[in-house]
Design an enzyme around this catalytic site. Structure first.
Site, short mmCIF file in Angstrom:
data_model
loop_
_atom_site.label_atom_id
_atom_site.label_comp_id
_atom_site.label_asym_id
_atom_site.label_seq_id
_atom_site.Cartn_x
_atom_site.Cartn_y
_atom_site.Cartn_z
N GLU A 356 0.85 -1.18 0.00
CA GLU A 356 0.00 0.00 0.00
C GLU A 356 0.89 1.24 0.00
O GLU A 356 1.89 1.30 0.72
CB GLU A 356 -0.95 -0.09 1.20
CG GLU A 356 -0.89 1.02 2.17
CD GLU A 356 -1.68 0.75 3.47
OE1 GLU A 356 -2.10 -0.40 3.73
OE2 GLU A 356 -1.84 1.68 4.23
N HIS A 441 -2.22 -6.08 11.14
CA HIS A 441 -3.12 -7.12 10.61
C HIS A 441 -2.99 -8.45 11.35
O HIS A 441 -2.64 -9.46 10.74
CB HIS A 441 -2.82 -7.36 9.12
CG HIS A 441 -3.05 -6.16 8.25
ND1 HIS A 441 -2.59 -6.08 6.95
CD2 HIS A 441 -3.70 -5.00 8.49
CE1 HIS A 441 -2.94 -4.91 6.42
NE2 HIS A 441 -3.60 -4.23 7.33
N ASN A 479 -5.28 -6.07 2.77
CA ASN A 479 -5.81 -5.57 4.05
C ASN A 479 -7.06 -6.38 4.40
O ASN A 479 -7.91 -6.62 3.55
CB ASN A 479 -6.14 -4.09 3.91
CG ASN A 479 -5.05 -3.33 3.19
OD1 ASN A 479 -4.76 -3.63 2.04
ND2 ASN A 479 -4.43 -2.40 3.85
P1 FDA Z 1 -11.27 -5.81 16.04
O1 FDA Z 1 -9.87 -5.77 16.53
O2 FDA Z 1 -11.69 -4.82 15.03
O3 FDA Z 1 -12.27 -5.65 17.28
C1 FDA Z 1 -12.11 -6.32 18.50
C2 FDA Z 1 -12.81 -5.52 19.59
O4 FDA Z 1 -12.92 -6.33 20.76
C3 FDA Z 1 -12.06 -4.26 20.02
O5 FDA Z 1 -12.95 -3.17 20.03
C4 FDA Z 1 -11.56 -4.59 21.43
O6 FDA Z 1 -11.48 -3.45 22.28
C5 FDA Z 1 -12.61 -5.57 21.91
N1 FDA Z 1 -12.13 -6.51 22.92
C6 FDA Z 1 -10.98 -7.22 22.92
N2 FDA Z 1 -10.90 -8.02 24.00
C7 FDA Z 1 -12.03 -7.82 24.72
C8 FDA Z 1 -12.54 -8.35 25.94
N3 FDA Z 1 -11.86 -9.28 26.65
N4 FDA Z 1 -13.74 -7.90 26.41
C9 FDA Z 1 -14.45 -6.96 25.71
N5 FDA Z 1 -14.00 -6.42 24.53
C10 FDA Z 1 -12.82 -6.85 24.04
N6 FDA Z 1 -7.57 -3.38 7.67
C11 FDA Z 1 -8.04 -3.14 6.43
O7 FDA Z 1 -8.71 -3.99 5.86
N7 FDA Z 1 -7.76 -1.93 5.81
C12 FDA Z 1 -7.00 -0.97 6.40
O8 FDA Z 1 -6.78 0.10 5.81
C13 FDA Z 1 -6.48 -1.23 7.70
N8 FDA Z 1 -5.66 -0.33 8.33
C14 FDA Z 1 -5.32 -0.51 9.66
C15 FDA Z 1 -4.64 0.48 10.36
C16 FDA Z 1 -4.38 0.34 11.72
C17 FDA Z 1 -3.63 1.40 12.46
C18 FDA Z 1 -4.81 -0.84 12.39
C19 FDA Z 1 -4.55 -1.04 13.87
C20 FDA Z 1 -5.47 -1.84 11.70
C21 FDA Z 1 -5.72 -1.69 10.34
N9 FDA Z 1 -6.42 -2.66 9.63
C22 FDA Z 1 -6.83 -2.43 8.34
C23 FDA Z 1 -6.79 -3.95 10.26
C24 FDA Z 1 -8.26 -4.03 10.69
O9 FDA Z 1 -8.64 -2.89 11.43
C25 FDA Z 1 -8.45 -5.31 11.51
O10 FDA Z 1 -8.11 -6.41 10.69
C26 FDA Z 1 -9.87 -5.48 12.02
O11 FDA Z 1 -10.25 -4.41 12.84
C27 FDA Z 1 -10.03 -6.79 12.79
O12 FDA Z 1 -11.40 -7.01 13.03
P2 FDA Z 1 -11.90 -8.00 14.16
O13 FDA Z 1 -13.36 -8.14 14.03
O14 FDA Z 1 -11.08 -9.25 14.10
O15 FDA Z 1 -11.55 -7.31 15.57
#
Ligand code: FDA
Length: 502
Positions: A356, A441, A479
């Site tokens: 990217e 990721h 992504n």
């Molecule tokens: P996700 O991580 O989104 O959500 C999990 C949630 O569960 C969180 O809100 C967390 O606080 C909560 N949680 C965790 N443990 C818990 C507990 N014990 N009790 C209660 N709540 C709890 N992807 C993409 O496709 N395009 C992009 O441009 C980007 N860019 C990017 C930038 C940055 C800075 C990051 C950090 C990530 C990306 N990503 C991305 C990745 C993408 O955001 C990521 O793959 C997804 O958010 C993952 O989705 P999930 O549903 O797996 O969990």
């Protein structure tokens, strides 16, 4: 039995969780969503919900004294990170020795902090990674459904070619083409009509004001505005914030009991309670879901969970790097924070890379081309339960990044040779050219078809489902959030049909 009870509980509120909450609500199932982070809907003293990336305050990171941005220095100077007060900020960096993982915290999970790039994986690679999933159904039904629900849109190409805000992308594209590399436009969930109005000075700026990583105040269709808003509108779904699930056990007569800690903004636990549920959906993300299930298995609370829980983790081959351009190749002081172009060399037989073209909006000309490379790395990590700290530790060594760094080096050496340019050494600390010590990721830990059945039903635990990125076995080549969303759509449709109809 627990005092509180709901037919269904969803843990987390990221992509997988949001799909589960909406589809359960639409099926008429009363559902409680438990999210450890805040709801981001209230402006702070400055009138803004989120802080700026280049002026971070307490809202930026999850209980830190100092920010920990991916780029740590500029011209080797410690000018990027700031001292902040501990607070339930929106971005977390979870450190496991040699590998740190960035994750979003709050209602919407990663959708609050990410770059919005909404990429559908190549069909052949999707089938290689998840061969047991019917690709026709995914590409005809669930990927289009996910894109529509997420509000995916494309940048207007004529505007892209003319606006100063994407000069950095055009410069990188020119350099890639000189090296014989192809580039592709990448869709996004940021509203490009809004962005054009930002450029025209008609609306408050967000992507054009350097906002990303610590939240966007405008323009971005994060999950709280899409899936989760629709879920709440069913009238069947409620979201409890600052509520962290600590433990899961079986309830007599079927179902599950969760131990939930509710905290205040200082991080102090103000209440510990139990919630019972008939069905439990884990959407706490690759790290959160895997830790909860591993703890449950290893402490004997859910001993029947499969031995594959904890296995098959990968970082999607993430490596960040930057090139130094010639003085005449200015990238512009003004840069949109939403990436719209990628270098696509995934057909490379030795080193497949999808890179990217990333912005670096610093408000000044810096001649830097920044990239987040996604590589095909066969290495996998495993989580183990550490009883002393009651947490999951990731076994991942630095040497496991070598395939990723080799692939990135091969591509960017080629780019540098064709353009007579060099790498930047000043951005990632320790004079490093390749930042391979963090990922955006995280994928895997409860892999589809191994720790679960082919639809995310946890093996050995009826009524317990995995719905998030932990299902994806470590790599998807692009992504990941569109894939996580589409897979959750597919699995929830089946689960509601077969398991909830009765
Ligand atoms: P996700 O991580 O989104 O959500 C999990 C949630 O569960 C969180 O809100 C967390 O606080 C909560 N949680 C965790 N443990 C818990 C507990 N014990 N009790 C209660 N709540 C709890 N992807 C993409 O496709 N395009 C992009 O441009 C980007 N860019 C990017 C930038 C940055 C800075 C990051 C950090 C990530 C990306 N990503 C991305 C990745 C993408 O955001 C990521 O793959 C997804 O958010 C993952 O989705 P999930 O549903 O797996 O969990």
């Amino acid at each position: 039995p627990a005092a509180d009870r709901a037919p269904a509980v969803v843990i987390g509120s990221g992509y997988g969780a949001a799909v589960a909450a909406l589809r359960l609500g639409q099926a008429g199932v009363r559902t409680v969503v438990l999210e450890m982070g805040r709801l981001w809907d209230t402006p702070g003293p400055d009138g803004k919900i989120f802080c700026r990336t280049i002026e971070p305050d307490q809202r930026s990171m999850w209980f830190r004294n100092r920010t920990e941005a991916p780029l740590s220095t500029f011209l080797w100077l410690d000018v990027v990170n700031r001292r902040i007060d501990p607070y339930p900020g929106v971005l977390d960096r979870v450190a496991y020795g040699d590998m740190s993982v960035y994750v979003g915290r709050g209602v919407g999970g990663g959708s609050l902090v990410n770059g919005g790039m909404a990429v559908t994986p190549r069909r052949d690679y999707f089938s290689e990674v998840l061969p047991q999933v019917d690709a026709a159904g995914m590409y005809e039904t669930y990927f289009p459904r996910a894109r529509r629900m997420l509000g995916v849109n494309d940048v207007d190409q004529a505007w892209f070619e003319s606006t100063e805000w994407y000069r950095f992308s055009r410069v990188s594209r020119k350099h890639a083409h000189r090296a014989g590399l192809g580039t592709v436009f990448v869709p996004n969930v940021y509203d490009f009509d809004y962005m054009r109005r930002e450029a025209a000075g008609e609306v408050p700026k967000s992507a054009l004001a350097g906002e990303v990583l610590y939240g966007n105040n405008h323009g971005k269709r994060s999950l709280d505005k899409t899936y989760l808003a629709d879920a709440l509108a069913t009238g069947k779904v409620t979201i409890e914030t600052m509520s962290r699930v600590r433990a899961i056990r079986r309830e007599a007569g079927g179902g599950y009991v969760l131990t939930v800690e509710r905290s205040d903004d200082t991080g102090r636990v103000v209440e510990t309670k139990e919630i019972g549920c008939g069905r439990l959906f884990l959407g706490a993300g690759s790290l959160g879901t895997t830790e909860l299930l591993l703890r449950a298995r290893e402490t004997g609370a859910l001993p029947d969970l499969h031995p594959e829980v904890g296995q098959g983790w990968g970082h999607n081959g993430n490596v960040m790097t930057a090139r130094a351009n010639h003085l005449w190749d200015t990238v512009g002081a003004r840069q949109s924070t939403m990436p719209v172009l990628g270098i696509d060399d995934w057909n490379n037989p030795v080193h497949p890379v999808f890179a990217e073209i990333a912005p670096l909006p610093m408000g000044l000309e810096h001649w830097i081309s920044l990239y987040l490379a996604i590589t095909k790395n066969p290495e996998r990590g495993a989580f183990v339960y550490d009883a002393a700290t009651d947490s999951a530790k990731l076994n991942w060594t630095r040497s496991q990044n070598e395939p990723s760094v080799d692939a990135a080096r091969s591509l960017f050496d080629r780019l540098n040779r064709a353009n007579s340019t060099i790498y930047r050494y000043d951005l990632f600390g320790g004079n490093r050219v390749f930042a391979d010590d963090f990922t955006y990721h995280p994928l895997g830990g409860c892999v589809l078809g191994r720790a679960t059945d082919g639809y995310g039903r946890a093996k050995g635990c009826p009524g317990l489902y995995v719905v998030d990125g932990s299902l994806v076995p470590g790599s998807i080549g692009v992504n990941p959030f569109v894939t996580i969303t589409a897979l959750a759509e597919r699995n929830m449709e089946r689960i509601i049909q077969e398991d909830l109809a009765a």
